[in-house]
Design an enzyme around this catalytic site. Structure first.
Site, PDB file in Angstrom:
ATOM      1  N   SER A   1      87.947 -30.509  26.618  1.00 20.36           N
ATOM      2  CA  SER A   1      87.543 -31.880  26.937  1.00 20.36           C
ATOM      3  C   SER A   1      88.345 -32.448  28.093  1.00 20.36           C
ATOM      4  O   SER A   1      89.577 -32.386  28.100  1.00 20.36           O
ATOM      5  CB  SER A   1      87.710 -32.783  25.718  1.00 20.36           C
ATOM      6  OG  SER A   1      86.803 -32.431  24.711  1.00 20.36           O
TER       7      SER A   1
ATOM      8  N   LEU B   1      69.786 -54.688  32.317  1.00 19.61           N
ATOM      9  CA  LEU B   1      68.452 -55.252  32.415  1.00 19.61           C
ATOM     10  C   LEU B   1      68.150 -56.148  31.212  1.00 19.61           C
ATOM     11  O   LEU B   1      67.509 -57.187  31.345  1.00 19.61           O
ATOM     12  CB  LEU B   1      67.431 -54.112  32.499  1.00 19.61           C
ATOM     13  CG  LEU B   1      66.041 -54.424  33.034  1.00 19.61           C
ATOM     14  CD1 LEU B   1      66.117 -55.070  34.398  1.00 19.61           C
ATOM     15  CD2 LEU B   1      65.210 -53.142  33.100  1.00 19.61           C
TER      16      LEU B   1
ATOM     17  N   HIS C   1      88.371 -39.809  24.971  1.00 12.52           N
ATOM     18  CA  HIS C   1      88.727 -39.395  23.608  1.00 12.52           C
ATOM     19  C   HIS C   1      89.947 -38.472  23.583  1.00 12.52           C
ATOM     20  O   HIS C   1      90.511 -38.227  22.525  1.00 12.52           O
ATOM     21  CB  HIS C   1      87.532 -38.733  22.910  1.00 12.52           C
ATOM     22  CG  HIS C   1      87.186 -37.368  23.391  1.00 12.52           C
ATOM     23  ND1 HIS C   1      86.153 -37.113  24.279  1.00 12.52           N
ATOM     24  CD2 HIS C   1      87.708 -36.157  23.105  1.00 12.52           C
ATOM     25  CE1 HIS C   1      86.065 -35.822  24.494  1.00 12.52           C
ATOM     26  NE2 HIS C   1      87.008 -35.219  23.797  1.00 12.52           N
TER      27      HIS C   1
ATOM     28  N   ASP D   1      83.131 -42.291  28.300  1.00  8.62           N
ATOM     29  CA  ASP D   1      84.154 -41.354  27.812  1.00  8.62           C
ATOM     30  C   ASP D   1      85.058 -40.888  28.946  1.00  8.62           C
ATOM     31  O   ASP D   1      85.385 -39.714  29.056  1.00  8.62           O
ATOM     32  CB  ASP D   1      83.523 -40.142  27.109  1.00  8.62           C
ATOM     33  CG  ASP D   1      84.536 -39.354  26.292  1.00  8.62           C
ATOM     34  OD1 ASP D   1      85.585 -39.928  25.943  1.00  8.62           O
ATOM     35  OD2 ASP D   1      84.288 -38.159  26.019  1.00  8.62           O
TER      36      ASP D   1
END
Length: 491
Positions: A236, A291, A132, A162
């Site tokens: 971040s 799965l 992001h 991310d």
């Protein structure tokens, strides 16, 4: 011989009154408290050397994104911007001046800018950060602690975790972080972060590991590390270090009601991050194990209905069509207790383990079915882009009313069946006071299973409802807005 005067002899009244012993007691307590604080302070970590050793490999990342649909300011004119220098000066001012109808970005839109953090993981210039931070960026600039700046290219991104991998070229003497392991991380362990919150470069914050293996609604394939390290916008993509100066996580998200730090931060474990990095660097894409099931948590009531002594495992609410789970023999109503020998305590434990399994590799699952534990070998597939390829088929159809449960049901129309992605069951058209209401069953739910028995017709529904044990908790599988869930009902 000189007589020695003791305090007691000199101030007999004070000692008899207890004043002086009281003063000594207060002093003793004060000294003890100060000494305890001193010892406690000596036990706190000193981050100064760790910060000095690792700051150089942490980078500030700034991005620029051009407005969507940007076109030439001179579209439709008989020249382009590169030919302006050939025009007379007064015409150049007309087209380039601040009051020109052709000045600035089209439509008054200005380029979007953002900032974040990252860190260098290799001498040849690979940088890790969050997706992001660079998503939609047209230009990425990486700035080092020594104030060198480099244009970076985006090697690859993985929105699901991310993560983003950048590359800077023509750089010498690049500092590199020490990459640790998040496998041995423990709750309560000291950690610290370096980043650029709100643009304040190389800010250091510290705290402890608050929890491990957190699953967030936005992504359940990443077992996040939760910390109380102060993380804010701009942190971040920055590294989370342990006391050995090793990166053990990438700061990614915070929980907040105010937009700022509230004591709950989440970091991507470095083991998962490095796996994503290697795949993006070598293959350009990330493959995860799949799965093909929808799962839910096993609470106390569900544990009782399925015969578990305590809540644990991941309850399979749906098996997708043409999925590895279907091929491996898994069924809705199974509870996964172990995956490759590792216990599944919470439903959130299962997706990360599946995601880490190489595609094509066989995994052994221990599941609870009908009160018995069985083992199944399932060949793990590759997670599709949308996370699913097909809905499971339910059962058959028909219609009616039962007052014992407080339910009114009717046959499922073809339109309702198609909308819900099922082929059978009964549609709930009314819920009155009674066991169904307490269980959380709602109007428009589609009941496909009661007490682990399929409801494929109105007759089957009535037969099962009439045979339910009174006062005993039973499971009810409903499909609500296209999503199957298990509820617990006590007739």
């Amino acid at each position: 011989m000189q007589k020695i005067t003791t305090p007691v002899a000199r101030y007999p009244d004070l000692f008899r009154s207890g004043l002086i012993p009281g003063v000594w007691l207060v002093l003793a307590v004060l000294v003890s408290t100060l000494w305890s604080q001193h010892l406690a302070a000596r036990g706190l970590p000193d981050f100064t050397e760790l910060v000095e050793e690792n700051s150089s490999a942490v980078v500030n990342i700034s991005t620029t994104s051009e407005p969507a649909g940007r076109q030439s300011r001179f579209q439709g004119l008989p020249f382009d911007e590169g030919q302006l220098d050939q025009l007379p000066p007064f015409l150049q001012d007309f087209f380039r001046g601040p009051n020109s109808p052709f000045g600035g970005a089209p439509g008054g839109k200005q380029p979007a800018r953002s900032m974040g953090s990252g860190f260098i993981v290799s001498k040849d210039g690979y940088v890790l950060t969050n997706n992001h931070v660079v998503e939609g960026a047209d230009e990425v600039i990486v700035r080092l602690n020594d104030r060198r700046e480099f244009a970076a290219t985006i090697v690859g991104t993985d929105p699901r975790s991310d993560m983003a991998v950048l590359k800077i070229e023509n750089a010498d003497d690049l500092p590199v972080v020490k990459v640790g392991s998040s496998e041995e991380l423990k709750v309560g362990e000291w950690v610290f972060a370096i980043g650029s919150p709100f643009g304040f470069d190389y800010t250091v914050t510290a705290g402890i590991v608050s929890a491990l293996g957190r699953s967030l609604p936005s992504e359940n394939y990443v077992p996040f590390i939760q910390t109380d390290v102060a993380i804010n916008p701009g942190n971040s993509g920055g590294p989370l270090f342990n006391l050995d100066g090793e990166v053990i996580g990438i700061n990614s998200q915070i929980y907040t009601r105010s937009g700022g730090f509230m004591g709950v931060s989440f970091a991507i474990p470095i083991d998962d991050a490095m796996s994503v990095f290697r795949q993006l660097r070598d293959e350009g894409t990330v493959a995860r194990g799949w799965l093909g099931v929808l799962i839910q948590e096993v609470n106390r009531d569900l544990a009782e209905t399925f015969g578990l002594k305590r809540p644990r495992g991941a309850l399979i609410a749906e098996v997708m069509v043409n999925s590895p789970a279907q091929a491996g023999g898994l069924q809705s109503g199974d509870i996964v207790l172990e995956y490759n020998g590792e216990e599944i305590e919470l439903s959130s434990d299962l997706p990360p383990k599946v995601g880490r399994t190489p595609v094509g590799e066989s995994a052994r699952l221990t599941v609870l079915r009908g009160g018995d534990e069985i083992e199944l070998d399932v060949e793990i597939g590759e997670l599709p882009e949308d996370g699913r390829t097909g809905r499971s088929k339910a059962r058959d159809h028909l219609g009616g009313k039962t007052g014992a449960l407080g339910l009114t049901v009717e046959p499922l129309t073809p339109e309702n069946a198609r909308a819900a992605g099922v082929e059978g069951g009964v549609l709930v058209t009314g819920v009155e006071r009674g066991p169904a209401l307490k269980a959380g069953i709602r109007t428009r739910d589609i009941i496909t299973e009661i007490n682990r028995k399929p409801v494929n017709s109105l007759k089957a529904f009535r037969t099962i409802a009439e045979s339910l044990p009174e006062g005993q908790a039973v499971s009810v599988r409903v499909v609500r807005q296209g999503r199957p869930i298990y509820l617990v009902m006590r007739p």
